[in-house]
Write a protein that holds these residues in place. Structure first.
Motif, PDB file in Angstrom:
ATOM      1  N   VAL A   7      -4.838 -39.411 -27.264  1.00  0.00           N
ATOM      2  CA  VAL A   7      -3.691 -39.760 -28.110  1.00  0.00           C
ATOM      3  C   VAL A   7      -3.823 -39.256 -29.557  1.00  0.00           C
ATOM      4  O   VAL A   7      -2.830 -38.974 -30.209  1.00  0.00           O
ATOM      5  N   TRP A   8      -5.047 -39.120 -30.044  1.00  0.00           N
ATOM      6  CA  TRP A   8      -5.201 -38.706 -31.442  1.00  0.00           C
ATOM      7  C   TRP A   8      -4.524 -37.364 -31.729  1.00  0.00           C
ATOM      8  O   TRP A   8      -3.885 -37.184 -32.763  1.00  0.00           O
ATOM      9  N   GLY A   9      -4.658 -36.438 -30.796  1.00  0.00           N
ATOM     10  CA  GLY A   9      -4.040 -35.128 -30.980  1.00  0.00           C
ATOM     11  C   GLY A   9      -2.528 -35.224 -31.152  1.00  0.00           C
ATOM     12  O   GLY A   9      -1.921 -34.457 -31.904  1.00  0.00           O
ATOM     13  N   LEU A  10      -1.942 -36.193 -30.452  1.00  0.00           N
ATOM     14  CA  LEU A  10      -0.493 -36.409 -30.574  1.00  0.00           C
ATOM     15  C   LEU A  10      -0.161 -37.046 -31.911  1.00  0.00           C
ATOM     16  O   LEU A  10       0.741 -36.615 -32.626  1.00  0.00           O
ATOM     17  N   LEU A  11      -0.908 -38.081 -32.251  1.00  0.00           N
ATOM     18  CA  LEU A  11      -0.641 -38.783 -33.509  1.00  0.00           C
ATOM     19  C   LEU A  11      -0.796 -37.837 -34.695  1.00  0.00           C
ATOM     20  O   LEU A  11      -0.047 -37.911 -35.660  1.00  0.00           O
ATOM     21  N   LEU A  12      -1.785 -36.961 -34.585  1.00  0.00           N
ATOM     22  CA  LEU A  12      -2.046 -36.066 -35.708  1.00  0.00           C
ATOM     23  C   LEU A  12      -1.073 -34.891 -35.754  1.00  0.00           C
ATOM     24  O   LEU A  12      -1.045 -34.145 -36.728  1.00  0.00           O
ATOM     25  N   GLY A  13      -0.295 -34.743 -34.692  1.00  0.00           N
ATOM     26  CA  GLY A  13       0.676 -33.663 -34.682  1.00  0.00           C
ATOM     27  C   GLY A  13       0.108 -32.354 -34.160  1.00  0.00           C
ATOM     28  O   GLY A  13       0.745 -31.308 -34.272  1.00  0.00           O
ATOM     29  N   TYR A  14      -1.102 -32.396 -33.623  1.00  0.00           N
ATOM     30  CA  TYR A  14      -1.663 -31.182 -33.036  1.00  0.00           C
ATOM     31  C   TYR A  14      -0.909 -30.860 -31.749  1.00  0.00           C
ATOM     32  O   TYR A  14      -0.462 -29.740 -31.533  1.00  0.00           O
ATOM     33  N   TYR A  15      -0.740 -31.846 -30.898  1.00  0.00           N
ATOM     34  CA  TYR A  15       0.090 -31.673 -29.700  1.00  0.00           C
ATOM     35  C   TYR A  15       1.466 -32.273 -29.956  1.00  0.00           C
ATOM     36  O   TYR A  15       1.547 -33.377 -30.498  1.00  0.00           O
ATOM     37  N   PRO A  16       2.529 -31.578 -29.559  1.00  0.00           N
ATOM     38  CA  PRO A  16       3.853 -32.194 -29.679  1.00  0.00           C
ATOM     39  C   PRO A  16       3.993 -33.345 -28.687  1.00  0.00           C
ATOM     40  O   PRO A  16       3.435 -33.290 -27.590  1.00  0.00           O
ATOM     41  N   TYR A  17       4.724 -34.353 -29.093  1.00  0.00           N
ATOM     42  CA  TYR A  17       4.926 -35.501 -28.212  1.00  0.00           C
ATOM     43  C   TYR A  17       5.616 -35.095 -26.909  1.00  0.00           C
ATOM     44  O   TYR A  17       5.388 -35.675 -25.869  1.00  0.00           O
ATOM     45  N   ASP A  18       6.490 -34.100 -26.998  1.00  0.00           N
ATOM     46  CA  ASP A  18       7.248 -33.739 -25.797  1.00  0.00           C
ATOM     47  C   ASP A  18       6.559 -32.663 -24.968  1.00  0.00           C
ATOM     48  O   ASP A  18       7.185 -32.032 -24.122  1.00  0.00           O
ATOM     49  N   SER A  19       5.274 -32.462 -25.224  1.00  0.00           N
ATOM     50  CA  SER A  19       4.554 -31.496 -24.393  1.00  0.00           C
ATOM     51  C   SER A  19       4.125 -32.163 -23.083  1.00  0.00           C
ATOM     52  O   SER A  19       3.874 -33.361 -23.047  1.00  0.00           O
ATOM     53  N   THR A  20       4.065 -31.363 -22.030  1.00  0.00           N
ATOM     54  CA  THR A  20       3.618 -31.892 -20.742  1.00  0.00           C
ATOM     55  C   THR A  20       2.097 -31.767 -20.656  1.00  0.00           C
ATOM     56  O   THR A  20       1.468 -31.105 -21.483  1.00  0.00           O
ATOM     57  N   TYR A  21       1.537 -32.408 -19.636  1.00  0.00           N
ATOM     58  CA  TYR A  21       0.085 -32.264 -19.409  1.00  0.00           C
ATOM     59  C   TYR A  21      -0.284 -30.786 -19.373  1.00  0.00           C
ATOM     60  O   TYR A  21      -1.236 -30.343 -20.007  1.00  0.00           O
ATOM     61  N   ALA A  22       0.525 -30.040 -18.598  1.00  0.00           N
ATOM     62  CA  ALA A  22       0.216 -28.625 -18.396  1.00  0.00           C
ATOM     63  C   ALA A  22       0.311 -27.848 -19.700  1.00  0.00           C
ATOM     64  O   ALA A  22      -0.541 -27.009 -20.011  1.00  0.00           O
TER      65      ALA A  22
END
Lengths: 652, 211
Positions: A362-377
């Motif tokens: 979850v940290w990657g999402l919170l930090l904005g590294y991964y977009p929230y709307d990205s899929t696992y893949a």
């Protein structure tokens, strides 16, 4: 919205009826009792028509509605539902109407009610919640304040304040111990966030009753499957309620801004500052209700007096939740791994943090590294792309030969500094301890790579403190690097050579203390402590040195939600300072003593309590607080298009 | 514990020269090579005796990195003594002394006693700055000088105490108005009140026991 349509009919008829009946609401009241009590164990014990709020300063733009007291089991609730479709309210959207609606607020959550009887105009009341926040004044266009209070008195303990005859304290026990216990029990008595299941049931019943009452009065036929337009399909009913509560808070601020700005200006001109009380060292005073009402009525959040916030910090009952665990986390994701409602996730993390094993994800999402709307893949793909990108940047310094390094002083200096610092970073933790610990080397490699990725910023002490928990959590060099990059997008200015990021935050902090604790502000001013350097370490590395490692990670994920503010860390500073104001002022601390005192608080700060205080302060300061924080103050992203304000809107 | 005087010290110098280690060796008599780098400032305190008078040293250990200079400057205020530290194995830390000194002169009171310390003298085989150079620099700038080792404790005690003795002598000579706390000196029980007459008097001793 189906429900709105139904309301259209019922409320119009209601409204028309009430126009004719005037203050004949007692009749309706008895009707309601008859209709409801046998069925659900909930009864409407009081109904008043034509109770209005004034969302603007013009009485003509009022929103009229129906005020009710509902009793269920031994608990008393208050509701106020605006009418729909009357001409004076034509300009109001459904949203606004929903915003102002008071849905079943339990009296355990109400601290006091202040009655106002203006020489000209209508009698009104202001209901102040235990949190110290208040609903906008409710104007009784058809009279009935006295009956309203009398009815309450029949069901809950209501006493007149000794300090102000127009203030009625709800559940105010004279005995200090009882009072303390009562406020301690608030979180349990008010199942706002801690008892979602109970609340859900109670609330539905109450809302159902509300619907039925509405419909019965008009002989309308309807189902009772809707609940004032609030979606019920969500997994966490407490969340809905939180949203509702927050709406109220934003409402207070909105109200304050729109209706009292003029009053505020007048007050300023008339020297309202004289009304401020002198330095007050007793922070243990549990309640000083009359101050609160006086302020909410006159100046609302615009001229916040410190006493209010003292009370606030002590009666604030919004409990922290347990951390988000794996089972609940799945619910936030769709089948492909997208976060379906990022705001709900952020809110959940804000109130409870994350189980440790979830941090990695979850940290990657919170930090904005991964977009929230990205899929696992997509995340896996990004991870691999970013890994090779990282290796490329890393290769930039790894390929520097010793001959080249000899002629590259800047590089040698940076490398030397980083090497000196990584061996002085969290070495007592098993993850970093011992000679030749590979994680210490990774720490060094990431920092050095970052100093090439962001060559202008380079390396500065404190960065290793920020990176350490990230590497510990991500446990992958490239992933930790990119999460660190994302964090530094916001906190980079903390490490600017000219320290401008730090200075702007310290400046904003001084402005917030001025707003939220004027006696303390005045004290610092008098003692020449307004540079707030004593909070330097707190801000530079996000309280990393003030809490043990686990608590630091908890705090960070809470801060990274940027809920309810990007600058919650500043409110955290205010909350801690407020908590110790009595000691600071009482002992007459000068700059040196203060610095030492603050330093020695390390390890002694109660994180949960401070977060609750900070949240309360942040919400109560509202837009006035936000206005004290200059645009672009870290951790806000650098300003490019004035989107700082959009962020605010999104939050509220 | 009561004191006759309390002196505020500040330890300055480049990052990694061993400021925190010197402090720890002085206050706890131990060497801890693995410790967290200093962010902002850390504090230490110890009682010493000079001329049979108990004197409390309150020591501020500052962060050394250049970026933090603007913050560090605010710590000079009211320091009676400063330990300016360099690392004898790293030439650049010696080269930066002049700029540290300039900061100190500019932001501390003029009578602050400054002790120059060449730390890590246990690492003689890696020496990059000779003892003579250190002496020379001290002489030119009117500083007291010592080489020391936080690791072996060599000269650590002496450095702190010699600084205190110098400050104490300045008090005896009437250089300071000790009732004015901006000189970094507080008078406790048994101290000599300043010319303006012991504002704090014996009562200040009560405050002396808490570090």
């Amino acid at each position: 919205m189906l429900e709105s349509e139904l309301h259209d009919l019922s409320d119009d008829a209601d409204y028309a009826a009430s126009q004719q009946q005037g203050s004949a609401s007692m009749m309706l009241r008895s009707d309601s009792i008859k209709q409801n009590s046998p069925r659900d164990g909930a009864e409407v014990v009081f109904t008043k028509e034509n109770v209005a709020i004034h969302p603007t300063q013009f009485a003509s733009e009022r929103i009229s509605g129906r005020l009710k007291l509902i009793k269920q089991s031994s608990a008393l609730f208050m509701t106020w539902i605006p009418y729909k479709g009357h001409s004076t309210e034509a300009r109001l959207s459904d949203n606004e109407r929903n915003l102002y609606t008071i849905r079943a607020v339990p009296f355990t959550e109400i601290r006091s009610i202040r009655r106002h009887t203006p020489a000209l105009g209508w009698q009104y009341i202001i209901v102040v919640l235990s949190s110290g926040l208040a609903y906008p004044p409710l104007y009784f266009y058809s009279g009935g304040v006295k009956e309203f209070l009398a009815t309450i008195k029949q069901h809950v303990l209501l006493v007149r304040s000794e300090e102000d005859a127009n203030v009625f304290l709800v559940n105010d026990f004279q005995n200090t111990l009882q009072r303390t216990l009562s406020s301690l029990e608030l979180p349990r008595a008010v199942p706002l966030a801690c008892g979602p299941s109970n609340m859900s049931v109670d609330e539905s019943i109450l809302n159902e009753n509300q619907e039925r009452a509405d419909n019965d009065v008009n002989n309308g036929s309807s189902s009772v499957t809707h609940f004032h337009g609030r979606p019920r399909q969500k997994v966490d009913p407490a969340r809905d309620i939180s949203i509702q509560v927050l709406e109220k808070f934003s409402l207070v601020t909105k109200f304050a801004r729109e209706t009292t700005s003029q009053l505020f200006r007048e007050n300023q001109i008339n020297g309202f500052s004289e009304r401020r009380t002198p330095i007050q060292t007793n922070i243990d005073h549990p309640r000083r209700s009359s101050h609160v009402e006086e302020k909410t009525s006159d100046e609302s959040c615009l001229a916040l007096d410190s006493q209010e916030f003292d009370n606030l910090s002590l009666v604030w009952g919004k409990p922290r939740q347990p951390p988000l665990g794996s089972e609940e986390w799945i619910i936030f994701l769709d089948s492909e791994g997208r976060v379906t409602d990022s705001e709900a996730l952020r809110k959940r993390v804000f109130y409870g943090g994350l189980d440790h094993e979830l941090r990695n994800e979850v940290w990657g999402l919170l930090l904005g590294y991964y977009p929230y709307d990205s899929t696992y893949a997509e995340r896996e793909f990004l991870k691999s792309i970013k890994k090779s990108e990282y290796e490329n940047i890393k290769n930039q310094w790894q390929s520097i030969s010793s001959a080249q390094a000899k002629r590259f002083t800047k590089f040698r200096e940076r490398k030397g500094l980083i090497e000196k610092d990584v061996v002085r970073t969290d070495r007592s933790l098993p993850f970093y301890e011992g000679d030749d610990n590979p994680n210490v080397n990774i720490l060094r490699d990431i920092l050095l790579t970052y100093s090439f990725y962001n060559f202008d910023l380079g390396y500065c002490q404190g960065m290793s403190d920020l990176l350490s928990p990230i590497l510990f959590v991500m446990d992958d060099e490239s992933e930790a690097f990119w999460c660190f990059v994302a964090l530094m997008e916001r906190l980079g200015p903390n490490f600017n050579r000219d320290q401008n990021g730090m200075h702007s935050q310290l400046f904003a902090l001084s402005k917030l203390v001025e707003l939220l604790d004027s006696p303390l502000h005045n004290y610092f001013k008098q003692r020449d402590c307004l540079n707030y350097f004593f909070c330097f370490r707190w801000i530079l590395i996000q309280f990393k040195r003030e809490f043990e490692y686990e608590k630091t990670m908890r705090l960070w994920e809470v801060l990274w939600t940027h809920y309810p503010s990007e600058h919650l860390h500043l409110y955290l500073c205010v909350a801690i300072l407020k908590r110790y104001r009595g000691k600071i002022v009482g002992e007459g601390m000068d700059f040196d003593t203060l610095l030492k005192f603050i330093n020695e608080l390390s390890g002694h700060i109660d994180l949960d309590a401070t977060l609750r205080d900070a949240e309360a302060l942040c919400i109560c300061a509202g837009e006035n607080g936000a206005a004290r924080i200059p645009p672009g103050t870290p951790p806000s992203l650098p300003i490019d298009d004035g989107s700082v304000y959009a962020q605010q809107d999104e939050i509220l | 514990m009561s004191y006759a005087y309390l002196f505020k010290y500040i330890i300055i110098g480049d990052t990694g020269v061993g400021k925190s280690c010197l402090l720890l060796q002085f206050t706890d008599k131990r060497f801890q090579p693995v410790h967290d780098l200093t962010i902002g400032v850390e504090f230490g305190a110890r009682m010493i005796t000079i001329d049979n008078k108990p004197i409390k040293l309150q020591i501020w250990d500052t962060a050394g990195q250049e970026s933090f200079r603007s913050i560090t400057r605010s710590y000079y205020r009211g320091a009676a003594g400063a330990l300016l530290v360099y690392d004898i194995t790293r030439r650049e830390t010696f080269n930066h002394l002049a700029s540290w000194l300039e900061d100190a002169r500019q932001h501390a009171n003029a009578n602050m006693t400054i002790m120059l310390i060449g730390n890590k003298c246990d690492l003689a085989h890696r020496r990059a700055v000779s003892t003579e150079e250190g002496e020379q620099f001290a002489k030119e700038h009117g500083l007291i000088f010592m080489e020391a080792s936080a690791k072996t404790a060599q000269n650590v005690e002496e450095a702190f105490i010699k600084t205190a003795a110098t400050i104490y002598k300045k008090i005896q000579d009437g250089v300071f108005d000790v009732s004015n706390e901006s000189y970094g000196i507080k008078v406790g029980y048994g101290g000599i009140p300043g010319p303006s007459g012991g504002r704090d008097g014996p009562s200040a001793a009560a405050g002396g026991c808490c570090s």
